[in-house]
Design an enzyme around this catalytic site. Structure first.
Site, short mmCIF file in Angstrom:
data_model
loop_
_atom_site.label_atom_id
_atom_site.label_comp_id
_atom_site.label_asym_id
_atom_site.label_seq_id
_atom_site.Cartn_x
_atom_site.Cartn_y
_atom_site.Cartn_z
N LYS A 45 0.82 -1.19 0.00
CA LYS A 45 0.00 0.00 0.00
C LYS A 45 0.87 1.26 0.00
O LYS A 45 0.42 2.32 -0.39
CB LYS A 45 -0.89 0.01 1.24
CG LYS A 45 -1.79 -1.18 1.34
CD LYS A 45 -2.54 -1.15 2.67
CE LYS A 45 -3.02 -2.51 3.04
NZ LYS A 45 -3.50 -2.56 4.43
N GLY A 46 2.09 1.14 0.49
CA GLY A 46 2.90 2.32 0.78
C GLY A 46 3.08 3.31 -0.35
O GLY A 46 3.19 4.51 -0.12
N GLU A 101 8.31 3.05 -5.94
CA GLU A 101 8.45 2.48 -4.60
C GLU A 101 8.52 3.58 -3.55
O GLU A 101 9.09 4.64 -3.80
CB GLU A 101 9.73 1.65 -4.51
CG GLU A 101 9.56 0.19 -4.86
CD GLU A 101 9.00 -0.64 -3.71
OE1 GLU A 101 8.36 -0.08 -2.79
OE2 GLU A 101 9.20 -1.86 -3.73
N ASP A 102 7.98 3.31 -2.39
CA ASP A 102 8.11 4.26 -1.29
C ASP A 102 9.52 4.18 -0.70
O ASP A 102 10.20 5.19 -0.56
CB ASP A 102 7.04 4.01 -0.22
CG ASP A 102 6.89 2.54 0.14
OD1 ASP A 102 7.67 1.70 -0.35
OD2 ASP A 102 5.98 2.22 0.93
N ASP A 105 14.66 -0.85 1.43
CA ASP A 105 15.36 -1.12 2.68
C ASP A 105 16.44 -2.17 2.37
O ASP A 105 17.52 -1.83 1.90
CB ASP A 105 14.32 -1.58 3.71
CG ASP A 105 14.90 -1.81 5.08
OD1 ASP A 105 16.13 -1.73 5.23
OD2 ASP A 105 14.13 -2.07 6.01
N LYS A 133 17.37 3.35 2.13
CA LYS A 133 18.13 3.30 3.38
C LYS A 133 19.60 3.06 3.06
O LYS A 133 19.93 2.18 2.27
CB LYS A 133 17.58 2.22 4.30
CG LYS A 133 16.30 2.64 4.94
CD LYS A 133 15.94 1.79 6.13
CE LYS A 133 14.55 2.17 6.63
NZ LYS A 133 14.03 1.24 7.63
N PHE A 154 13.81 3.12 11.34
CA PHE A 154 12.45 2.87 10.89
C PHE A 154 11.71 4.21 10.78
O PHE A 154 11.71 4.99 11.72
CB PHE A 154 11.72 1.94 11.85
CG PHE A 154 10.43 1.43 11.28
CD1 PHE A 154 10.44 0.37 10.37
CD2 PHE A 154 9.22 2.02 11.60
CE1 PHE A 154 9.25 -0.08 9.80
CE2 PHE A 154 8.03 1.58 11.04
CZ PHE A 154 8.05 0.51 10.15
N VAL A 155 11.12 4.45 9.63
CA VAL A 155 10.44 5.73 9.41
C VAL A 155 8.98 5.52 9.03
O VAL A 155 8.60 4.45 8.52
CB VAL A 155 11.14 6.57 8.30
CG1 VAL A 155 12.51 7.04 8.76
CG2 VAL A 155 11.24 5.78 7.00
N ASP A 161 3.85 3.12 6.87
CA ASP A 161 3.09 2.89 8.10
C ASP A 161 3.91 2.16 9.15
O ASP A 161 4.93 1.53 8.86
CB ASP A 161 1.87 2.03 7.81
CG ASP A 161 2.25 0.55 7.56
OD1 ASP A 161 3.12 0.31 6.70
OD2 ASP A 161 1.71 -0.32 8.25
P1 IMP Z 1 12.89 -4.40 1.67
O1 IMP Z 1 12.50 -5.66 0.98
O2 IMP Z 1 13.71 -4.66 2.91
O3 IMP Z 1 13.56 -3.39 0.77
O4 IMP Z 1 11.56 -3.77 2.28
C1 IMP Z 1 10.69 -3.04 1.54
C2 IMP Z 1 9.35 -2.84 2.22
O5 IMP Z 1 9.44 -2.92 3.66
C3 IMP Z 1 8.88 -1.44 1.93
O6 IMP Z 1 8.18 -1.38 0.69
C4 IMP Z 1 8.05 -1.11 3.14
O7 IMP Z 1 6.74 -1.60 2.95
C5 IMP Z 1 8.71 -1.87 4.27
N1 IMP Z 1 9.65 -1.00 5.02
C6 IMP Z 1 11.00 -1.06 4.99
N2 IMP Z 1 11.54 -0.12 5.78
C7 IMP Z 1 10.49 0.58 6.29
C8 IMP Z 1 10.40 1.73 7.19
O8 IMP Z 1 11.40 2.31 7.67
N3 IMP Z 1 9.13 2.15 7.48
C9 IMP Z 1 8.01 1.57 6.98
N4 IMP Z 1 8.06 0.50 6.15
C10 IMP Z 1 9.28 0.02 5.81
#
Ligand code: IMP
Length: 183
Positions: A45-46, A101-102, A105, A133, A154-155, A161
């Protein structure tokens, strides 16, 4: 918005800075894709907030599609195993696709999505991410458009959310420790 104000520890990126950056990225996208039409793909949803604002800074014909995925793992950690909950309506073959993408990470979710989308033979496939990040990407990813590099914290806000809350904040912020224990 004000309901969340007491939970905020620090504003990392103010609303005006987000809008200025999206305007800049929108202009770059307009230049890069002149003469073509783009399909913006948002990951729910982000991404719905960044998608809505970014799209309005792009001066090109646009179409939209959304995917919903869930990653196995806890609320604040991703495992890299992704389940598609809602797939795209568009057939991507020969389309110029920009994945919006929002936040990136670990990059594991994005890596999975890019592989999945590339297999559908789009004419092009690039990524626009509002936040990245710093220093912890487990996989090297080629992100064409990145808004901000942020520390490994974490943001929330601007679509992001914690436990489905804070998505409507206009800025990106960290939470006070107390905000994580509100049952
Ligand atoms: P990744 O696979 O670790 O890159 O994670 C990506 C997904 O994790 C993002 O699309 C977010 O939905 C969630 N996520 C990662 N870090 C954060 C954060 O700091 N705040 C909120 N959601 C996060």
């Amino acid at each position: 918005m004000d309901t969340y104000a007491p939970d905020i520890e620090k504003i990392l990126i103010p609303a005006e800075a987000i809008q200025a950056k999206l305007a800049e990225i929108g202009e770059r996208i307009t230049q890069d894709y002149t003469g073509r039409s783009l399909l913006l793909v948002g990951v729910l949803k982000g991404a719905f907030v960044v998608m809505a604002d970014l799209a309005r800074y792009i001066r090109l014909p646009l179409e939209f599609d959304f995917m919903a995925v869930s990653s196995y793992g806890s609320a604040t950690k991703t495992s890299g195993v992704v389940r598609i909950l809602k797939d795209l309506d568009h057939d991507l073959e020969n389309l110029d696709v920009l994945l919006v993408e929002d936040i990136v990470d670990s990059g594991l979710t994005l890596k999975y999505l890019l592989k999945n989308l590339a297999a559908r033979k789009p004419a092009s496939l690039e990524v626009a991410a509002l936040l990245r990040k710093e220093g912890i990407q487990k996989v090297p990813l080629d992100l064409r458009y990145v808004g901000f590099d942020i520390p490994n914290e974490f943001v929330v806000g601007y679509g992001l959310d914690y436990d489905e809350r804070y998505r409507t904040l206009p800025h990106v912020a960290t939470l006070k420790p107390e905000a994580y224990n509100t049952d």
